[in-house]
Design a protein around this motif. Structure first.
Motif, mmCIF file in Angstrom:
data_model
loop_
_atom_site.group_PDB
_atom_site.id
_atom_site.type_symbol
_atom_site.label_atom_id
_atom_site.label_comp_id
_atom_site.label_asym_id
_atom_site.label_seq_id
_atom_site.Cartn_x
_atom_site.Cartn_y
_atom_site.Cartn_z
ATOM 1 N N ASN A 1 -3.830 -13.107 8.346
ATOM 2 C CA ASN A 1 -4.764 -12.261 7.617
ATOM 3 C C ASN A 1 -4.825 -10.834 8.154
ATOM 4 N N LEU A 2 -3.768 -10.389 8.818
ATOM 5 C CA LEU A 2 -3.738 -9.004 9.292
ATOM 6 C C LEU A 2 -3.807 -8.039 8.119
ATOM 7 N N PHE A 3 -3.111 -8.377 7.037
ATOM 8 C CA PHE A 3 -3.059 -7.437 5.922
ATOM 9 C C PHE A 3 -4.411 -7.255 5.258
ATOM 10 N N ALA A 4 -5.320 -8.210 5.440
ATOM 11 C CA ALA A 4 -6.668 -8.035 4.892
ATOM 12 C C ALA A 4 -7.349 -6.816 5.518
ATOM 13 N N ARG A 5 -7.024 -6.542 6.773
ATOM 14 C CA ARG A 5 -7.601 -5.368 7.444
ATOM 15 C C ARG A 5 -7.022 -4.083 6.854
ATOM 16 N N ILE A 6 -5.734 -4.093 6.573
ATOM 17 C CA ILE A 6 -5.111 -2.942 5.934
ATOM 18 C C ILE A 6 -5.660 -2.775 4.524
ATOM 19 N N ASP A 7 -5.803 -3.877 3.832
ATOM 20 C CA ASP A 7 -6.340 -3.875 2.475
ATOM 21 C C ASP A 7 -7.717 -3.210 2.441
ATOM 22 N N ALA A 8 -8.567 -3.557 3.404
ATOM 23 C CA ALA A 8 -9.912 -2.977 3.470
ATOM 24 C C ALA A 8 -9.863 -1.477 3.742
ATOM 25 N N ARG A 9 -8.927 -1.050 4.583
ATOM 26 C CA ARG A 9 -8.774 0.378 4.891
ATOM 27 C C ARG A 9 -8.275 1.131 3.654
ATOM 28 N N MET A 10 -7.387 0.517 2.880
ATOM 29 C CA MET A 10 -6.912 1.168 1.659
ATOM 30 C C MET A 10 -8.050 1.330 0.656
ATOM 31 N N THR A 11 -8.866 0.291 0.525
ATOM 32 C CA THR A 11 -10.010 0.376 -0.383
ATOM 33 C C THR A 11 -10.950 1.495 0.036
ATOM 34 N N ALA A 12 -11.222 1.597 1.329
ATOM 35 C CA ALA A 12 -12.114 2.648 1.830
ATOM 36 C C ALA A 12 -11.523 4.035 1.594
ATOM 37 N N PHE A 13 -10.234 4.175 1.787
ATOM 38 C CA PHE A 13 -9.557 5.466 1.572
ATOM 39 C C PHE A 13 -9.702 5.898 0.120
ATOM 40 N N ILE A 14 -9.471 4.965 -0.808
ATOM 41 C CA ILE A 14 -9.547 5.283 -2.231
ATOM 42 C C ILE A 14 -10.985 5.586 -2.645
ATOM 43 N N ALA A 15 -11.930 4.827 -2.126
ATOM 44 C CA ALA A 15 -13.342 5.069 -2.446
ATOM 45 C C ALA A 15 -13.741 6.483 -2.052
ATOM 46 N N ASP A 16 -13.309 6.913 -0.866
ATOM 47 C CA ASP A 16 -13.640 8.260 -0.396
ATOM 48 C C ASP A 16 -12.900 9.319 -1.207
ATOM 49 N N LEU A 17 -11.638 9.067 -1.494
ATOM 50 C CA LEU A 17 -10.823 10.035 -2.238
ATOM 51 C C LEU A 17 -11.356 10.270 -3.643
#
Length: 220
Positions: free
Chosen positions: A25-41
């Motif tokens: 489940n490492l990619f779940a951490r990356i997935d969460a960071r991508m979601t946060a990046f897009i939300a901010d952008l």
């Protein structure tokens, strides 16, 4: 060596959810960071950001490719942000390291991530010395798998005869372009997220666990 694979002299591996199991489940951490990046952008909430992320992932091959196409996102900034994660869920995999060491020929990593991230993952898995090189998203000129140019660029960069190469991937769709140029394909079907489409005609072998499969072909 399994007779069907006796011609193989180049072993090519995807990184995430291939060299380690999806259940980590490492990619779940990356997935969460991508979601946060897009939300901010985009100034949207998490639900909408996650929807946009997945639409880009399925439509462009990677979230980054979609963000670059539609919003001119700096790939270095994006990759640095989403890969800023702890890797404590990964453990050294001595059986896999031993199996890869026994493979005859060259061994490469072919990833839509970047090299600094890939090297951290490999070190964590005890695979830091297992591969000749990492062919990353920058080496692909930021055009990711499954775009055919990514595979052509890999073969050109390392003078690979695709008919003598085998490619291991957890994303089934990423195996189709490899098969199209003559590579043998192995789907590491261990539970990772898949894109739409049910065609699996381009898959030569399927395994749920990489190390046992490698041992089996070496002991045949």
């Amino acid at each position: 060596m399994l007779a069907r694979l006796s011609h193989i002299d180049c072993w090519i591996f995807d990184l995430d959810n291939t060299l380690y199991p999806a259940r980590a489940n490492l990619f779940a951490r990356i997935d969460a960071r991508m979601t946060a990046f897009i939300a901010d952008l985009l100034g949207v909430d998490e639900t909408e950001a996650h929807r946009v992320q997945k639409a880009y992932f399925h439509g462009h091959g990677t979230t980054l490719a979609g963000l670059m196409a539609d919003h001119g996102v700096d790939p270095h900034a994006f990759l640095a942000y989403v890969h800023d994660i702890e890797m404590d869920v990964l453990e050294a995999d001595a059986p896999l390291a031993a199996a890869i060491a026994r493979l005859p020929g060259r061994k490469l990593v072919f990833t839509n991530g970047d090299t600094p991230y890939a090297l951290k993952v490999l070190d964590r898995l005890g695979l830091g010395g297992s591969f000749e090189a990492v062919h990353d998203i920058h080496a692909m000129d930021l055009v990711p798998k499954p775009h055919p140019s990514a595979y052509a660029g890999l073969c050109a960069a390392f003078d690979i005869d695709p008919t003598r190469a085998i490619f291991f991937e957890d994303m089934a769709r990423n195996l189709a372009p490899a098969k199209a140029i003559g590579m043998t394909t192995v789907w590491v079907d261990n539970g990772s997220e898949q894109g739409p489409g049910e065609d699996r005609s381009f898959i030569d072998f399927t395994t749920a666990a990489l190390a046992p499969w490698l041992d089996s072909i070496l002991e045949d």
